[in-house]
Design a protein around this motif. Structure first.
Motif, short mmCIF file in Angstrom:
data_model
loop_
_atom_site.label_atom_id
_atom_site.label_comp_id
_atom_site.label_asym_id
_atom_site.label_seq_id
_atom_site.Cartn_x
_atom_site.Cartn_y
_atom_site.Cartn_z
N TYR A 5 25.80 -19.64 -13.11
CA TYR A 5 24.35 -19.84 -12.95
C TYR A 5 23.79 -18.82 -11.97
CZ TYR A 5 25.77 -24.44 -14.76
OH TYR A 5 26.30 -25.45 -15.51
N PHE A 6 22.53 -18.44 -12.18
CA PHE A 6 21.90 -17.49 -11.27
C PHE A 6 20.49 -17.94 -10.88
CE2 PHE A 6 25.09 -15.06 -13.52
CZ PHE A 6 25.77 -14.47 -12.47
N ALA A 7 20.05 -17.41 -9.73
CA ALA A 7 18.68 -17.60 -9.22
C ALA A 7 18.35 -19.09 -9.11
CB ALA A 7 17.69 -16.81 -10.08
N TRP A 8 17.13 -19.51 -9.55
CA TRP A 8 16.76 -20.92 -9.31
C TRP A 8 17.56 -21.89 -10.16
CZ3 TRP A 8 14.99 -23.00 -13.75
CH2 TRP A 8 14.18 -22.24 -14.60
N ARG A 52 12.24 -21.71 -20.33
CA ARG A 52 12.34 -20.85 -19.14
C ARG A 52 13.77 -20.36 -18.89
NH1 ARG A 52 10.10 -23.24 -13.97
NH2 ARG A 52 9.89 -21.05 -13.43
N ALA A 56 23.68 -15.57 -21.41
CA ALA A 56 24.61 -14.51 -21.79
C ALA A 56 25.93 -15.17 -22.18
CB ALA A 56 24.82 -13.52 -20.66
N PHE A 61 23.75 -10.51 -23.23
CA PHE A 61 22.56 -11.33 -23.45
C PHE A 61 22.54 -11.87 -24.88
CE2 PHE A 61 19.13 -10.00 -20.16
CZ PHE A 61 20.08 -9.93 -19.16
N PHE A 77 20.43 -18.60 -16.85
CA PHE A 77 19.61 -18.05 -15.78
C PHE A 77 18.17 -17.95 -16.20
CE2 PHE A 77 22.10 -14.80 -18.08
CZ PHE A 77 21.11 -14.09 -18.70
N PRO A 79 14.41 -15.88 -16.73
CA PRO A 79 14.07 -14.52 -17.16
C PRO A 79 14.28 -13.55 -15.98
CG PRO A 79 12.43 -16.06 -17.95
CD PRO A 79 13.35 -16.84 -17.06
N VAL A 80 14.78 -12.35 -16.31
CA VAL A 80 15.16 -11.41 -15.25
C VAL A 80 13.93 -10.74 -14.63
CG1 VAL A 80 17.39 -11.05 -16.33
CG2 VAL A 80 15.51 -9.47 -16.85
N THR A 81 14.08 -10.33 -13.37
CA THR A 81 12.93 -9.75 -12.63
C THR A 81 13.36 -8.55 -11.77
OG1 THR A 81 13.31 -11.40 -10.89
CG2 THR A 81 11.63 -11.93 -12.52
N GLY A 82 14.22 -7.70 -12.34
CA GLY A 82 14.68 -6.55 -11.56
C GLY A 82 13.71 -5.39 -11.60
N GLY A 83 14.17 -4.26 -11.06
CA GLY A 83 13.38 -3.02 -11.09
C GLY A 83 12.39 -2.93 -9.95
N GLU B 47 19.27 -10.70 -6.45
CA GLU B 47 20.54 -11.27 -6.92
C GLU B 47 20.90 -10.60 -8.23
OE1 GLU B 47 20.66 -15.55 -6.69
OE2 GLU B 47 22.03 -15.74 -8.39
N HIS B 77 20.55 0.79 -8.45
CA HIS B 77 19.77 -0.42 -8.15
C HIS B 77 20.35 -1.10 -6.93
CE1 HIS B 77 17.18 -3.80 -8.73
NE2 HIS B 77 16.72 -3.34 -9.88
N VAL B 89 15.03 0.66 -6.54
CA VAL B 89 15.63 1.23 -7.75
C VAL B 89 15.29 2.72 -7.85
CG1 VAL B 89 13.65 0.55 -9.19
CG2 VAL B 89 15.87 0.93 -10.27
N LEU B 112 14.96 -1.54 -18.14
CA LEU B 112 15.72 -2.15 -17.04
C LEU B 112 15.06 -3.46 -16.61
CD1 LEU B 112 17.05 -0.28 -13.91
CD2 LEU B 112 15.77 -2.39 -13.66
N PHE B 118 18.90 -9.03 -13.04
CA PHE B 118 18.56 -9.03 -11.61
C PHE B 118 17.49 -10.09 -11.42
CE2 PHE B 118 19.68 -4.49 -12.20
CZ PHE B 118 20.54 -4.29 -11.14
N TRP B 119 17.50 -10.73 -10.27
CA TRP B 119 16.46 -11.73 -9.95
C TRP B 119 15.98 -11.50 -8.54
CZ3 TRP B 119 21.12 -12.72 -12.30
CH2 TRP B 119 21.04 -13.11 -13.64
N TRP B 130 11.26 -17.70 -5.90
CA TRP B 130 11.75 -16.79 -6.93
C TRP B 130 10.55 -16.15 -7.63
CZ3 TRP B 130 16.65 -15.39 -6.96
CH2 TRP B 130 17.56 -16.22 -6.31
#
Lengths: 83, 146
Positions: A5-8, A52, A56, A61, A77, A79-83, B47, B77, B89, B112, B118-119, B130
């Motif tokens: 599990y990840f994040a919230w 929500r 993977a 994914f 997990f 939805p992702v929020t990177g970058g 994360e 990253h 990044v 990306l 990534f979170w 979050w």
């Protein structure tokens, strides 16, 4: 099968990972999530709104209707929020 | 030449840029994303999904190389705790000519945002939350779908 599990999702479940053996009828990620939700109040809170959730299987994914037969690791997990 | 780094270390843009300046690269394009301090954000934590994150970035870089004639592609990253102004990044692409480098660079940062696990969790006034995914990010990624 290992579930991670990840994040919230991780925070609500209260675990970063766990080893589970789902019953035979649990064929896809959505069914797995439904079954996992019964494990604790935290799981139920994490999985209350499947729209929500993202997943993977063996680190690739997949949509929630993806099969889990033979999977070693399933990740759940937000939805992702990177970058 | 693909270079993928996921690390808690600060991003050295000059060193990454120098690595992209390979002999056949007439054009190098880069994107740097930084932690915004608007809305009172004090800290940002990233994360990731160790193993899967690196694989997703590698796949994106391979997709870019299949689509444009790239001499090099780099994705760096950061993960862990950061403060406003720090770099999160870095994406860099090198090609013989600018169009391929610029387009591939935009493709990599757009995809990306939706394709790599990534979170972000931000702390505002001492309270952590979050970050929600943005519909605009999905729209930006899907413009590369064809």
């Amino acid at each position: 099968m290992k579930i991670v599990y990840f994040a919230w999702v991780r925070e609500r479940v209260g675990l970063a990972e766990e080893e589970v053996t789902p019953p035979a009828g649990v064929a896809d990620v959505a069914a797995l999530v439904e079954w996992l939700a019964t494990r604790s109040d935290g799981h139920r809170a994490a999985f209350a709104d499947p729209a929500r959730l993202r997943a993977a299987v063996d680190q690739a994914f997949v949509p929630l209707d993806a099969p889990i037969a033979g999977a070693r690791e399933v990740a759940i997990f937000p939805p992702v929020t990177g970058g | 030449m693909i270079r993928i780094i996921v690390s808690a270390d600060p991003i050295d843009v000059a060193a990454e840029l120098a690595r992209l300046e390979v002999p056949e690269a007439g054009a190098v394009a880069t994107f740097t994303g930084r932690v915004r301090g608007d809305d009172g954000v004090e800290t940002l934590e990233l994360e990731h999904y160790p193993g899967a994150t690196e694989r997703a970035l590698e796949q994106l870089a391979q997709d870019a190389c299949a689509r444009w004639p790239l001499a090099a592609a780099t994705i760096v990253h950061r993960v862990g705790a950061m403060t406003p102004g720090e770099r999160i990044v870095f994406v860099g692409t090198a090609s013989a000519h600018r169009a391929a480098a610029l387009e591939a660079c935009a493709f990599l940062i757009d995809r990306l945002k939706t394709d790599a696990p990534f979170w972000k969790r931000e702390t505002v006034a001492g309270a952590a939350r979050w970050v929600e995914a943005r519909a605009g990010d999905t729209a930006a990624a899907t413009r590369w779908a064809s």
